[in-house]
Write a protein that holds these residues in place. Structure first.
Motif, PDB file in Angstrom:
ATOM      1  N   GLU A 168      -7.960   3.761   3.236  1.00 52.99           N
ATOM      2  CA  GLU A 168      -6.672   3.064   3.156  1.00 52.99           C
ATOM      3  C   GLU A 168      -5.512   4.049   3.123  1.00 52.99           C
ATOM      4  OE1 GLU A 168      -9.334   2.213   1.568  1.00 52.99           O
ATOM      5  OE2 GLU A 168      -9.674   0.151   2.183  1.00 52.99           O
ATOM      6  N   VAL A 169      -5.768   5.254   2.595  1.00 53.50           N
ATOM      7  CA  VAL A 169      -4.735   6.288   2.611  1.00 53.50           C
ATOM      8  C   VAL A 169      -4.473   6.722   4.053  1.00 53.50           C
ATOM      9  CG1 VAL A 169      -4.233   8.684   1.960  1.00 53.50           C
ATOM     10  CG2 VAL A 169      -5.179   7.117   0.270  1.00 53.50           C
ATOM     11  N   GLY A 228       3.136  19.304   1.112  1.00 50.53           N
ATOM     12  CA  GLY A 228       3.091  18.623   2.398  1.00 50.53           C
ATOM     13  C   GLY A 228       2.220  17.384   2.403  1.00 50.53           C
ATOM     14  N   ARG A 229       1.931  16.843   1.209  1.00 48.81           N
ATOM     15  CA  ARG A 229       1.115  15.632   1.130  1.00 48.81           C
ATOM     16  C   ARG A 229       2.008  14.423   0.896  1.00 48.81           C
ATOM     17  NH1 ARG A 229      -2.474  18.257  -3.621  1.00 48.81           N
ATOM     18  NH2 ARG A 229      -0.381  18.232  -4.502  1.00 48.81           N
ATOM     19  N   PRO A 230       1.653  13.256   1.449  1.00 49.62           N
ATOM     20  CA  PRO A 230       2.484  12.056   1.212  1.00 49.62           C
ATOM     21  C   PRO A 230       2.551  11.735  -0.279  1.00 49.62           C
ATOM     22  CG  PRO A 230       0.845  11.656   2.926  1.00 49.62           C
ATOM     23  CD  PRO A 230       0.502  12.966   2.308  1.00 49.62           C
ATOM     24  N   LYS A 231       3.774  11.603  -0.778  1.00 47.35           N
ATOM     25  CA  LYS A 231       3.965  11.381  -2.209  1.00 47.35           C
ATOM     26  C   LYS A 231       3.342  10.077  -2.691  1.00 47.35           C
ATOM     27  CE  LYS A 231       8.222  13.873  -3.342  1.00 47.35           C
ATOM     28  NZ  LYS A 231       9.673  13.710  -3.469  1.00 47.35           N
ATOM     29  N   MET A 232       3.343   9.060  -1.816  1.00 50.34           N
ATOM     30  CA  MET A 232       2.881   7.757  -2.302  1.00 50.34           C
ATOM     31  C   MET A 232       1.399   7.748  -2.634  1.00 50.34           C
ATOM     32  SD  MET A 232       3.616   7.729   1.100  1.00 50.34           S
ATOM     33  CE  MET A 232       4.065   6.597   2.373  1.00 50.34           C
ATOM     34  N   PHE A 233       0.634   8.644  -2.026  1.00 45.48           N
ATOM     35  CA  PHE A 233      -0.798   8.667  -2.311  1.00 45.48           C
ATOM     36  C   PHE A 233      -1.215   9.901  -3.121  1.00 45.48           C
ATOM     37  CE2 PHE A 233      -0.609   6.277   1.782  1.00 45.48           C
ATOM     38  CZ  PHE A 233      -0.955   5.043   1.241  1.00 45.48           C
ATOM     39  N   GLY A 276       0.816  -1.213   0.000  1.00 49.67           N
ATOM     40  CA  GLY A 276       0.000   0.000   0.000  1.00 49.67           C
ATOM     41  C   GLY A 276       0.840   1.250   0.000  1.00 49.67           C
ATOM     42  N   LEU A 277       1.992   1.178   0.654  1.00 48.12           N
ATOM     43  CA  LEU A 277       2.872   2.341   0.741  1.00 48.12           C
ATOM     44  C   LEU A 277       3.817   2.417  -0.449  1.00 48.12           C
ATOM     45  CD1 LEU A 277       3.772   2.108   4.535  1.00 48.12           C
ATOM     46  CD2 LEU A 277       2.213   3.726   3.481  1.00 48.12           C
ATOM     47  N   GLY A 278       3.703   1.444  -1.349  1.00 48.70           N
ATOM     48  CA  GLY A 278       4.563   1.458  -2.523  1.00 48.70           C
ATOM     49  C   GLY A 278       5.984   1.076  -2.195  1.00 48.70           C
ATOM     50  N   SER A 297      -8.325   6.954  -8.215  1.00 51.75           N
ATOM     51  CA  SER A 297      -8.397   6.128  -9.413  1.00 51.75           C
ATOM     52  C   SER A 297      -7.614   4.833  -9.264  1.00 51.75           C
ATOM     53  CB  SER A 297      -7.932   6.923 -10.641  1.00 51.75           C
ATOM     54  OG  SER A 297      -6.672   7.499 -10.418  1.00 51.75           O
ATOM     55  N   THR A 298      -6.797   4.701  -8.226  1.00 54.71           N
ATOM     56  CA  THR A 298      -6.075   3.442  -8.036  1.00 54.71           C
ATOM     57  C   THR A 298      -6.639   2.651  -6.855  1.00 54.71           C
ATOM     58  OG1 THR A 298      -4.410   4.808  -6.954  1.00 54.71           O
ATOM     59  CG2 THR A 298      -3.876   3.969  -9.126  1.00 54.71           C
ATOM     60  N   ILE A 299      -6.729   3.282  -5.688  1.00 53.60           N
ATOM     61  CA  ILE A 299      -7.203   2.555  -4.504  1.00 53.60           C
ATOM     62  C   ILE A 299      -8.722   2.415  -4.525  1.00 53.60           C
ATOM     63  CG2 ILE A 299      -7.329   2.610  -1.981  1.00 53.60           C
ATOM     64  CD1 ILE A 299      -4.627   3.940  -1.931  1.00 53.60           C
ATOM     65  N   GLU A 300      -9.388   3.420  -5.100  1.00 48.55           N
ATOM     66  CA  GLU A 300     -10.858   3.503  -5.136  1.00 48.55           C
ATOM     67  C   GLU A 300     -11.423   3.580  -3.717  1.00 48.55           C
ATOM     68  OE1 GLU A 300     -12.846   1.100  -8.031  1.00 48.55           O
ATOM     69  OE2 GLU A 300     -11.029   0.825  -9.212  1.00 48.55           O
ATOM     70  N   TRP A 301     -12.750   3.506  -3.640  1.00 43.61           N
ATOM     71  CA  TRP A 301     -13.411   3.734  -2.355  1.00 43.61           C
ATOM     72  C   TRP A 301     -14.149   2.486  -1.875  1.00 43.61           C
ATOM     73  CZ3 TRP A 301     -13.459   8.060   0.794  1.00 43.61           C
ATOM     74  CH2 TRP A 301     -12.728   9.147   0.295  1.00 43.61           C
ATOM     75  N   ASN A 302     -14.365   2.441  -0.584  1.00 44.64           N
ATOM     76  CA  ASN A 302     -15.153   1.370   0.040  1.00 44.64           C
ATOM     77  C   ASN A 302     -14.636  -0.001  -0.387  1.00 44.64           C
ATOM     78  OD1 ASN A 302     -16.818   3.308   1.255  1.00 44.64           O
ATOM     79  ND2 ASN A 302     -18.007   3.477  -0.627  1.00 44.64           N
TER      80      ASN A 302
END
Lengths: 366, 235
Positions: free
Chosen positions: A199-200, A221-226, A31-33, A276-281
């Motif tokens: 999941e993020v 200041g946002r996590p690059k992986m997400f 998940g964290l790449g 668009s990758t992890i999607e929701w729910n």
């Protein structure tokens, strides 16, 4: 609770098998790449590190971040993270209330000064000395400043804490202010979105607990992986964009065929998030998959950009007049064209009259 | 040039625009034209086409042409800065507007009156007339560099984090965190360029008819010619 209890101890205590624990470590690494070699490191960290307490504060917000968090799509990840973090204070989720709850804050500050993570959902309103958000008889901004003084790092959950969100929309009467403009001396991880993907959220918090440092952040200041790529970059409808196939109206043939939603206002091309990758729910769906354009909820000022159904946004040049770039520019170019035509006509008239009245004196227009 | 002789006469034809400057001008003009059309179509796409997505690449091609023209525009701009340094003194006129000279403002004011049709008399200019020079600086230096910076910042969204475009132009998103807003400013810049193009073409053609010097032909053969032998400034 013994001070040296590790994440692993807690998980075992909650009846999670070692097999499930290792599965969780692999899932988190993916998940964290991170590469497979990090699985062992995550497992080792969780087995040896004492749990880091997390204090979860709520300012001006709608609790959608918490709602998202507790619905972490993968039940395993959700359960483990919820039992893994020592969520010592979260006024929405915890059983304690009133004085008991507020005492917990004080206890955490005394016991874990400079060691706990402050997770902020929502933001403080600064107008009228913060009187628009009162908790336990005090303005929320005071509580936030006090806890921030003693924390190790801050997670700004959601668009409220990251950018201000809807309560900061013009004219922002309560002066709702994002965390990074109030707390200037602590590391802050922004996890924007309204709400962020479950999941993020669990991924960010796991990274911080397992590696004992902030995830790599981008300029904002946002996590690059997400937040390293736009929705547009990984959108399954992207081929339709490149082909020039667009939904023109929500009930047309293109909408039925699943064409690109850019022309009906999708903000995917300018929105950084992992939808668009992890999607929701649990990977069930996400806005574009359900046939509606992205609103850009993870982006700054998405609430003040005009229609959600136009790819062209408002430019609030003066703060009051709302106009789009096409309107301003089109008027300008149109005025230039008309002006040029009028000027050309006037020049011709001027030349004609000059020739008539002073045929011998024509110095300037040889 | 501390003092300026207001009765100074300008000699005959002067070679103003050297070959590289002229080539740059027309490439620049072409790239602006292509950028405006493709840029408009990126913000306001053509009507949707049907069929298989794999059979078409219309939007992709429009964006590709936009990016290629953007490279021509941006690299051209840097070449033009180089030409200003190594070229003749007229090549510097685009970048250095002599705002510190009183006579510049005097001539500019006269030019304003001339264009407002308040006077029939006009001055002669070797390079650009003072008003045109000011407009050139606003649009071809200020707006042009603005378009390069915002344009490549938006381009960096595609090339991704830590790419060259991101490293060189990502700072734009520090000034304005919302890339949607940067897009809108870039779009507004497109309209400003169109505004300039319309007036520039008109003024260049008009100069041939209503001024004391040549217009369009100067940028084709490089020579500035004057239509009369009178003094530089109108008496």
């Amino acid at each position: 609770m013994p001070v040296h209890e590790t994440f692993y101890d807690v998980m075992r205590r909650h009846g999670i098998t070692r097999r499930s624990f290792l599965k969780f470590c692999s899932l988190t690494a993916a998940g964290l790449g991170l590469g497979p070699e990090f699985v062992g490191r995550i497992a080792h960290a969780l087995e040896t590190k004492p749990r880091t307490p997390v204090i979860w504060l709520h300012g001006l917000e709608c609790t959608c971040c918490t709602e998202s968090f507790i619905r972490s799509g993968n039940p395993l990840a959700g359960d483990v993270v919820l039992s893994m973090i020592s969520l010592d204070y979260d006024d929405t989720l915890m059983a304690a209330a009133g004085h008991q709850a507020e005492e917990l804050l004080q206890q955490t500050v005394e016991k874990y000064d400079g060691e706990f993570i402050l997770a902020c959902e929502g933001n403080p309103p600064l107008n009228e000395d913060g009187m628009y958000c009162i908790q336990a008889g005090k303005p929320y901004v005071e509580k936030l400043r006090y806890m921030a003084d003693h924390c190790k790092a801050i997670i700004a959950w959601g668009s409220c804490a990251s950018w201000g969100c809807v309560q900061a929309a013009r004219p922002n009467p309560t002066q709702a202010t994002p965390i990074h403009k109030v707390i200037l001396d602590k590391p802050i991880v922004k996890v924007p979105g309204c709400p962020p993907i479950a999941e993020v959220m669990t991924g960010v918090i796991t990274y911080m607990l397992a590696f004992d440092r902030l995830p790599p952040l981008d300029r904002q200041g946002r996590p690059k992986m997400f937040y390293g790529q736009r929705l547009h970059d990984k959108c399954y409808r992207r081929p339709h964009f490149d082909a020039g196939q667009f939904v023109e109206k929500f009930d047309d043939e293109g909408a039925r065929k699943g064409y690109c939603l850019y022309k009906v206002g999708c903000k995917g091309p300018t929105t950084y998030n992992a939808c668009s990758t992890i999607e929701w729910n649990g990977g069930l769906s996400w806005p574009v998959k359900s046939g509606h354009g992205c609103l850009g909820c993870a982006e700054e000022n998405f609430w003040d950009k005009g229609s959600f159904y136009s790819s062209i946004s408002n430019l609030n040049v003066t703060g009051n007049v709302e106009a789009t770039a096409n309107q301003i520019g089109g008027t300008l170019a149109g005025a230039a064209a008309i002006g040029v035509a009028a000027h050309a006509a006037a020049t011709v008239v001027q030349k004609a009259t000059a020739k008539k009245s002073q045929p011998s004196e024509e110095v300037s227009n040889g | 040039m501390a003092s300026v002789n207001m009765t100074e006469k300008l000699p005959g034809p002067i070679y103003v625009f050297t070959m590289p400057v002229r080539i740059w001008h027309w490439l620049h003009a072409l790239s602006i034209g292509v950028l405006i059309v493709t840029g408009y179509l990126i913000a306001n796409p053509l009507a949707s086409i049907s069929g298989e997505a794999s059979d078409h690449f219309l939007m992709g091609n429009i964006r590709f042409v936009h990016f290629v023209s953007a490279f021509v525009f941006a690299i051209g701009l840097f070449v033009r800065v180089y030409l200003a340094i190594v070229g003749n003194k007229y090549a510097r006129g685009l970048f250095i507007v002599p705002v510190w000279r009183g006579v510049y403002w005097k001539r500019l004011w006269h030019e304003v009156k001339f264009y407002a049709l308040l006077t029939r008399k006009t001055g002669k200019s070797i390079g650009h007339n003072p008003l045109a020079q000011f407009a050139m600086w606003i649009f071809n230096v200020l707006v042009a560099f603005f378009m390069v910076c915002t344009g490549f910042a938006l381009y960096s969204q595609g090339t991704g984090a830590d790419s060259w475009a991101d490293n060189l132009f990502g700072w734009v998103f520090v000034l304005e965190a919302s890339s949607q807003t940067v897009r809108m400013w870039h779009l507004l810049g497109m309209w400003l360029m169109l505004f300039f193009v319309i007036i520039h073409i008109y003024m260049a053609i008009r100069a041939d008819f209503a001024s004391r010097q040549n217009g369009v032909s100067a940028m084709i053969n490089g020579w500035r010619t004057f239509k009369d032998d009178g003094p530089r400034d109108p008496q």
